[in-house]
Motif scaffolding. Structure first.
Motif, mmCIF file in Angstrom:
data_model
loop_
_atom_site.group_PDB
_atom_site.id
_atom_site.type_symbol
_atom_site.label_atom_id
_atom_site.label_comp_id
_atom_site.label_asym_id
_atom_site.label_seq_id
_atom_site.Cartn_x
_atom_site.Cartn_y
_atom_site.Cartn_z
ATOM 1 N N GLY A 198 0.835 -1.192 0.000
ATOM 2 C CA GLY A 198 0.000 0.000 0.000
ATOM 3 C C GLY A 198 0.870 1.242 0.000
ATOM 4 O O GLY A 198 1.920 1.266 0.653
ATOM 5 N N ARG A 199 0.430 2.284 -0.704
ATOM 6 C CA ARG A 199 1.294 3.449 -0.892
ATOM 7 C C ARG A 199 0.494 4.704 -1.205
ATOM 8 O O ARG A 199 -0.604 4.647 -1.758
ATOM 9 N N GLY A 200 1.077 5.837 -0.861
ATOM 10 C CA GLY A 200 0.544 7.131 -1.226
ATOM 11 C C GLY A 200 1.420 7.768 -2.296
ATOM 12 O O GLY A 200 2.599 7.455 -2.421
ATOM 13 N N GLY A 201 0.838 8.640 -3.072
ATOM 14 C CA GLY A 201 1.584 9.378 -4.088
ATOM 15 C C GLY A 201 2.246 8.555 -5.152
ATOM 16 O O GLY A 201 3.340 8.911 -5.616
ATOM 17 N N PRO A 202 1.628 7.426 -5.603
ATOM 18 C CA PRO A 202 2.275 6.655 -6.670
ATOM 19 C C PRO A 202 1.999 7.257 -8.043
ATOM 20 O O PRO A 202 1.067 8.053 -8.209
ATOM 21 N N GLY A 203 2.803 6.858 -9.035
ATOM 22 C CA GLY A 203 2.483 7.175 -10.415
ATOM 23 C C GLY A 203 1.482 6.161 -10.935
ATOM 24 O O GLY A 203 1.534 4.983 -10.586
ATOM 25 N N LEU A 204 0.546 6.613 -11.781
ATOM 26 C CA LEU A 204 -0.473 5.736 -12.360
ATOM 27 C C LEU A 204 -0.672 6.146 -13.812
ATOM 28 O O LEU A 204 -0.888 7.326 -14.106
ATOM 29 N N ALA A 205 -0.585 5.173 -14.719
ATOM 30 C CA ALA A 205 -0.704 5.484 -16.141
ATOM 31 C C ALA A 205 -1.291 4.305 -16.883
ATOM 32 O O ALA A 205 -1.126 3.148 -16.481
ATOM 33 N N VAL A 206 -1.977 4.609 -17.998
ATOM 34 C CA VAL A 206 -2.493 3.585 -18.908
ATOM 35 C C VAL A 206 -1.553 3.510 -20.108
ATOM 36 O O VAL A 206 -1.250 4.531 -20.733
ATOM 37 N N ALA A 207 -1.088 2.304 -20.423
ATOM 38 C CA ALA A 207 -0.234 2.114 -21.598
ATOM 39 C C ALA A 207 -0.375 0.687 -22.092
ATOM 40 O O ALA A 207 -0.215 -0.264 -21.324
ATOM 41 N N GLN A 208 -0.717 0.553 -23.360
ATOM 42 C CA GLN A 208 -0.757 -0.735 -24.053
ATOM 43 C C GLN A 208 -1.644 -1.761 -23.342
ATOM 44 O O GLN A 208 -1.266 -2.911 -23.143
ATOM 45 N N GLY A 209 -2.838 -1.329 -22.970
ATOM 46 C CA GLY A 209 -3.802 -2.231 -22.370
ATOM 47 C C GLY A 209 -3.517 -2.616 -20.932
ATOM 48 O O GLY A 209 -4.116 -3.561 -20.416
ATOM 49 N N LYS A 210 -2.625 -1.881 -20.278
ATOM 50 C CA LYS A 210 -2.278 -2.183 -18.899
ATOM 51 C C LYS A 210 -2.323 -0.906 -18.061
ATOM 52 O O LYS A 210 -2.102 0.190 -18.567
ATOM 53 N N ILE A 211 -2.605 -1.099 -16.779
ATOM 54 C CA ILE A 211 -2.515 -0.016 -15.806
ATOM 55 C C ILE A 211 -1.194 -0.180 -15.071
ATOM 56 O O ILE A 211 -0.914 -1.237 -14.491
ATOM 57 N N TRP A 212 -0.383 0.867 -15.093
ATOM 58 C CA TRP A 212 0.962 0.810 -14.518
ATOM 59 C C TRP A 212 1.010 1.596 -13.214
ATOM 60 O O TRP A 212 0.603 2.756 -13.161
ATOM 61 N N VAL A 213 1.522 0.951 -12.173
ATOM 62 C CA VAL A 213 1.747 1.577 -10.878
ATOM 63 C C VAL A 213 3.252 1.746 -10.700
ATOM 64 O O VAL A 213 4.002 0.761 -10.713
ATOM 65 N N VAL A 214 3.678 2.988 -10.538
ATOM 66 C CA VAL A 214 5.104 3.302 -10.514
ATOM 67 C C VAL A 214 5.459 3.994 -9.199
ATOM 68 O O VAL A 214 4.917 5.041 -8.870
ATOM 69 N N TYR A 215 6.333 3.343 -8.421
ATOM 70 C CA TYR A 215 6.914 3.953 -7.223
ATOM 71 C C TYR A 215 5.838 4.353 -6.193
ATOM 72 O O TYR A 215 4.824 3.685 -6.056
ATOM 73 N N GLY A 216 6.062 5.419 -5.424
ATOM 74 C CA GLY A 216 5.157 5.832 -4.362
ATOM 75 C C GLY A 216 5.813 5.743 -2.996
ATOM 76 O O GLY A 216 6.983 5.345 -2.859
ATOM 77 N N PHE A 217 5.046 6.106 -1.952
ATOM 78 C CA PHE A 217 5.571 6.146 -0.580
ATOM 79 C C PHE A 217 4.828 5.126 0.278
ATOM 80 O O PHE A 217 3.601 5.148 0.379
ATOM 81 N N SER A 218 5.589 4.218 0.915
ATOM 82 C CA SER A 218 5.011 3.181 1.767
ATOM 83 C C SER A 218 5.801 3.087 3.065
ATOM 84 O O SER A 218 6.358 2.046 3.413
ATOM 85 N N GLY A 219 5.878 4.221 3.763
ATOM 86 C CA GLY A 219 6.744 4.308 4.937
ATOM 87 C C GLY A 219 8.151 4.708 4.565
ATOM 88 O O GLY A 219 8.910 5.219 5.378
#
Length: 360
Positions: free
Chosen positions: A205-226
């Motif tokens: 679980g994380r706050g402030g992650p990157g989120l993007a749609v590309a090539q039929g997928k949802i991408w979760v990039v990085y973020g803060f988890s403590g």
């Protein structure tokens, strides 16, 4: 729209049906690649703007930028006006909005599907996490409350939101009982929320992650988890499966609350917090001003040359409002405001013009 809560119908969506779904994914990077080129432009502003702030959000419809929420003093929402910036005249105005106008909030997200803007979640002046979904019809200048309470994602702030031509996607954020790692979609045509399978413990679980749609997928990039994270995960919309991917190349350092854009097969990452403040949200941590692109075919990162020392460069910052936009006939990333290394809120607007060139 009809408020309907809908879970995935088939038990085959379970990650247990795909034994390799959580294994790192590697891709050969020896194929022909598209080189991304980027250049920053600082935009002039006319009229009375929204003012300096962070933890706000923007969405772009045609040539107008709609800005909502945010703080000037940490954790204190500024207002609930919907400010409009015209990318052709570079002029600010305030929308003469009617309907179910959302109360002021920080840590809120916005995304546009067609001519309708969606606003979800955030935190109010009492530091209470929210979960209302509002829509704003840019043609009628009218707000509508779409869902709240037990309908849709649980309460949260500092989550991430993105959209395709039909759906709005919400991931993660700071919930009532801790950081979240759930992924939801709102179908703007059918008016339904769908909760997707959980990514499991591999994606904290994380706050402030990157989120993007590309090539039929949802991408979760990085973020803060403590701590600041540097992992990447993707959700295959067709197969309803999660994969943790192993990236290569010159990867960004761990970070959160940065700007993210899906641009073709690339995910663009700018700025963000790379070292949190010991005062938490009340202080300013260490911010990055670097620009990177992740090729979702090869899973290779590349740092982009963007003339970091020029007057047109936004410099290090985080907690910005950002969205994809078209400006001056070029597609790219619009960045507005945010927090600076000196803990000053910003009110400037920059446009990152992007182009691609095929190379061997």
């Amino acid at each position: 729209m009809k408020n309907v809560y809908k879970r995935p119908e088939s038990p085959t969506h379970s990650l247990n049906k795909h034994s390799d779904s959580n294994l790192p994914l590697k891709v050969d990077s020896s194929n022909i690649m598209a080189a991304v080129h980027a250049s920053w432009i600082k935009l002039d502003q006319r009229g009375e703007g929204q003012g300096a702030r962070s933890s706000h959000a923007i969405a772009v419809v045609a040539q107008k930028v709609y800005a909502f929420g945010g703080e000037f003093v940490p954790r204190v929402p500024v207002d609930n006006n919907l400010h409009v910036f015209d990318l052709e005249t570079l002029t600010w105005s305030v929308a003469d909005a009617s309907g179910d106008i959302p109360p002021p909030r920080v840590g809120v997200t916005m995304a546009a599907v067609g001519e309708t803007i969606y606003v979800f979640g955030g935190r109010d002046g009492e530091h209470k996490e929210l979960n209302e979904l509002y829509s704003f019809d840019t043609r009628a200048n009218k707000w509508a409350l779409i869902s709240r309470g037990d309908i849709g994602p649980p309460n949260r702030s500092y989550h991430s939101m993105t959209a395709d031509d039909r759906h709005v996607y919400v991931f993660g954020g700071c919930g009532v009982h801790g950081r979240l790692n759930d992924l939801w979609a709102f179908d703007a045509v059918e008016g339904k929320w769908v909760e997707f399978p959980s990514p499991g413990e591999s994606c904290k679980g994380r706050g402030g992650p990157g989120l993007a749609v590309a090539q039929g997928k949802i991408w979760v990039v990085y973020g803060f988890s403590g701590e600041e994270m540097d992992d990447v995960h993707c959700f295959n919309l067709a197969h309803k499966t999660w994969t943790q991917v192993e990236t290569s190349g010159l990867k960004p350092t761990a970070r959160s609350v940065f700007c993210t854009l899906g641009n073709g097969k690339h995910i663009i990452v700018y700025g963000g917090e790379i070292d949190p403040s010991d005062q938490g949200h009340l202080g300013a941590g260490q911010f990055s001003g670097e620009l990177y692109a992740l090729d979702t075919d090869t899973l290779a990162w590349k740092r982009l040359e963007d003339k970091a020392n020029s007057d047109n460069h936004p410099g290090p910052r985080g907690w910005c409002a950002f969205a994809g936009a078209r400006c001056g006939g070029r597609q790219g990333l619009l960045v507005y405001g945010g927090n600076s290394p000196s803990n000053d809120r910003l009110d400037d607007i920059f446009f990152l013009a992007l182009s691609q060139e095929r190379v061997n």
